[in-house]
Design an enzyme around this catalytic site. Sequence first.
Site, short mmCIF file in Angstrom:
data_model
loop_
_atom_site.label_atom_id
_atom_site.label_comp_id
_atom_site.label_asym_id
_atom_site.label_seq_id
_atom_site.Cartn_x
_atom_site.Cartn_y
_atom_site.Cartn_z
N HIS A 20 0.87 -1.18 0.00
CA HIS A 20 0.00 0.00 0.00
C HIS A 20 0.91 1.23 0.00
CE1 HIS A 20 -3.68 2.33 0.77
NE2 HIS A 20 -2.87 3.13 1.44
N CYS A 21 0.74 2.08 -1.01
CA CYS A 21 1.60 3.25 -1.16
C CYS A 21 0.90 4.49 -0.58
CB CYS A 21 1.93 3.48 -2.63
SG CYS A 21 2.97 4.93 -2.92
#
Length: 204
Positions: A63-64
């Site tokens: 997850h960025c």
Amino acid sequence: MDPGFVLTDTVKGVQGSDEEMESMIPQPSTPRLRRCGYCLLQQPMRAKHCQTCKRCVRRFDHHCPWIKNCVGERNHRWFIVYLLVQLLALLWALHIALSGISPTITWELWFRVNGFLLAVLGVVGIFSMVVVLLLGCHLYLVSINCTTWEFMSRHRISYLKNCGSEENPFDRGVFCNLWDFFCICRTVVWEQMYSRTRNPTNSV
């Protein structure tokens, strides 16, 4: 964009269980889907539940926080393009900052005149190194058909923890991995690839 959220569930009546405790594959030769302990959907192989998005993502990478989205099977290639564009923009900023530095008679005057540009060069230089390292890591993982999650949590993933330390059941060689990643836009049934790799045809 949609990183590859798992939207459908083909098995009914199965109770949810903890993601890391329930075995995905009862035997190395028999891949089996598992039930997510959070959203209660059946997860394909290489999928993982994201606590931030609260959804299961196919071929989950990470997850960025910068794009406020997961990186998965549908948008991983665009994340690589995003990093490349970001690197080009930073290099362009470095070029502009360097071209703005003016020569002077003394060092003291030089630092006074170019102090702001030197600070900009330092900040942009640090960001450039971070992006270069991130891009290099992702290209390496793509070349061996591995995700960040699989690379970091190999010992906890049931379909990988029984493999050798250097064994990757999804690796088809650098050229094929890169070709499939960048040139073929489709959803992959990783269970079939895993079965073929773990059960090679014996030659006489």
